[in-house]
Design an enzyme around this catalytic site. Structure first.
Site, short mmCIF file in Angstrom:
data_model
loop_
_atom_site.label_atom_id
_atom_site.label_comp_id
_atom_site.label_asym_id
_atom_site.label_seq_id
_atom_site.Cartn_x
_atom_site.Cartn_y
_atom_site.Cartn_z
N ASP A 259 0.83 -1.19 0.00
CA ASP A 259 0.00 0.00 0.00
C ASP A 259 0.87 1.25 0.00
OD1 ASP A 259 -2.04 1.82 0.19
OD2 ASP A 259 -2.30 1.57 2.36
N LYS A 266 1.56 7.93 0.65
CA LYS A 266 2.03 7.98 2.03
C LYS A 266 3.39 8.66 2.10
CE LYS A 266 -0.08 3.54 3.39
NZ LYS A 266 -0.90 3.99 4.53
N ASP A 277 0.25 -4.91 4.86
CA ASP A 277 -1.13 -4.46 4.72
C ASP A 277 -2.06 -5.55 4.22
OD1 ASP A 277 -2.76 -2.33 5.37
OD2 ASP A 277 -2.80 -1.52 3.34
N GLU A 338 -8.10 2.62 1.30
CA GLU A 338 -8.44 1.64 0.26
C GLU A 338 -8.93 0.31 0.80
OE1 GLU A 338 -5.11 -0.23 1.83
OE2 GLU A 338 -5.44 1.90 1.51
N ARG A 340 -11.02 -0.51 3.11
CA ARG A 340 -12.48 -0.59 3.28
C ARG A 340 -13.18 -0.77 1.95
NH1 ARG A 340 -12.25 5.09 6.21
NH2 ARG A 340 -10.23 4.13 6.68
#
Length: 490
Positions: A259, A266, A277, A338, A340
């Site tokens: 991620d 990030k 992740d 992302e 969810r």
């Protein structure tokens, strides 16, 4: 994959202690009469062991802690490990004691002198769990761990009790390996292949590829992976050990193999940890492996959404609107929220296809849960008190930290979107709760459900009682216990 070290259970043989090489671990409690095995060792060591048990350092040690007596006179062993452990103790303390021995195990042999201790199987389990070491990507000559044996009063009974625990340990190791793997190795292809290989254990495994996901309308999940060279997938694992035709219990895992945050990228510092992740999917895979290995008498389905969140010319943008499999539309405020989106479609698919008796999803979902609970507890959110309480009870029984978090209409109202049915992110305050409220919109009212935010517990920077720093495998033990207690009794 990493395998728990095999432990040979054999009858107590006090005559063999003098010539035992490597390490010998024994158990005692201050002020309590020494066991026959310790008395035999003490005679060989000219009273050194009795003096150690009477020493202030041993009295100050906590149950489960260990003290080493190096190069003991009168023995062939390199060390005698004195572990504080009473006869009457709980499983968590016995496992901690076993883990203290596992932490010290090296290339030499280890003999665990359990004798008639009633928690011998838990000691063995703790040893196996803590002796984990992820060395797949280290070059040079690999150190081969020495053999491990446990002497007990009834080795056959101990072995029978330890057998299902060994299946749990292998499931935990499978999870840890997945979480520890770098993203250039554990692509969505590789992850799916590792899960498909578990059909050899009796699991039914299906891999849903992007064309099928498009037909199903899983646009929320597919949107996350649009910027990646690795195609998005959903893997379905079924274990049919219960009554034929009975609806299964469902486990759903977030499997973001890396991620970056996507376009909402990030910060660079710490991004290397985003290989973890996919921790939720890793736990689901570990539980399914455990169920198959111990031939669980339950029907359970595990579903994982495998994607990679990368920035690219094709990547999803902040402000995009996607339509989920359920039919609800989602305004993507933050492409770093992302997980969810992945879970929304897989949760809905699980309910539509399997009509499960209940459902638990796991995800390294929010940094907010780490702010709230640190690395000691997983955040638990639920729409059903009975299922939630049963899970918390299982966590307590297995020594895995968990804490129930609130939900409510006021949090849900924050998800309102100007142009769609909901937003995927609504700010920092209550971030873990609003993420749970988002997922709840994809859970049918009649489905008992728990959401486990494992962002703080899936991978840690320091040793825990049963694991070295890195991936913990948190949740495999508790979920296996929940399934045993809830679906396999009677």
């Amino acid at each position: 994959m990493s395998q728990p070290l095999p432990i040979q259970f054999r009858a107590t043989d006090l005559e063999a202690l003098a010539t035992q090489t490597g390490r010998i671990a024994v158990f005692a409690e201050p002020g309590v009469a020494l066991s026959p095995g310790i008395r035999r060792l003490d005679r060989l060591m000219k009273g050194a062991l009795a003096r150690a048990t009477a020493a202030e350092a041993f009295a100050k040690a906590k149950p489960g802690d260990a003290i080493d007596l190096a190069y003991p006179a009168g023995l062939a062993a390199d060390a005698v490990q004195l572990v504080r452990l009473p006869k009457r103790t709980d499983a968590a303390t016995a496992r901690k004691a076993g883990a203290a021995i596992g932490r010290s195990h090296g290339t030499a042999a280890t003999l665990i002198l359990a004798e008639s201790h009633p928690r011998a199987a838990d000691i063995a389990f703790g040893f196996a769990m803590r002796a984990y070491d992820f060395t797949a990507h280290k070059s040079g000559e690999q150190k081969v761990p020495g053999p491990v044996a446990m002497m007990t009063a009834d080795p056959e009974a101990t072995a029978r009790e330890a057998s299902p625990m060994a299946a749990v340990a292998e499931g935990v190791f499978f999870t840890r390996d997945l979480v520890n793997e770098p993203a250039n190795i554990l692509t969505t292809h590789d992850f799916a292949a590792r899960l498909a290989a578990m059909h050899e254990l009796g699991l039914e495994v299906e891999i849903l590829e992007e064309p099928e996901l498009m037909k199903l309308g899983m646009n929320a999940l597919l949107g996350v992976g649009m910027g990646s060279e690795s195609p998005s997938k959903v893997v379905v694992m079924q274990w049919k050990g219960g009554k034929k035709g009975d609806a299964p219990f469902a486990l759903v895992g977030k499997g973001v193999v890396f991620d970056t945050g996507g376009i909402s990228i990030k910060p660079a510092a710490g991004m290397e940890d985003m290989t973890m992740d996919m921790g939720g999917a890793g736990v689901v895979a570990g539980v399914m492996r455990t169920l198959a290995m111990r031939k669980a008498k339950a029907n359970v389905v595990g579903l994982v959404g495998l994607v990679e969140n990368m920035p690219d010319g094709r990547a999803q943008r902040p402000g995009d609107v996607v339509r989920s499999m359920k039919g609800d539309t989602i305004e993507v405020i933050n492409t770093d929220a992302e997980g969810r989106l992945v879970l929304a479609d897989v949760l809905w698919y699980a309910q539509e296809r399997f009509k499960p008796t209940g459902m638990i999803n796991l995800a390294t979902l929010t940094g907010a849960i780490i702010v709230a609970l640190g690395h000691e507890n997983t955040g638990v959110f639920s729409n059903n008190d009975e299922l939630c309480n049963a899970f918390l009870k299982a966590c307590a029984a297995e020594g895995e930290g968990a804490w129930r978090m609130p939900m409510g209409e006021a949090y849900d109202a924050k998800l309102k979107s100007r142009i769609a049915d909901m937003v995927n992110s609504c700010g920092r305050d209550g971030g873990a709760v609003t993420a749970a409220q988002f997922l709840a919109r994809f859970v049918k009212p009649e489905t008992p459900w728990c959401h486990l935010d494992i962002a703080g517990t899936a991978l840690v920077k320091a040793d825990t009682a049963l694991a070295p720093k890195g991936a913990t495998g948190w949740g495999v033990m508790a979920l296996d216990r929940l399934i045993r207690d809830r679906f396999e009794k009677g």
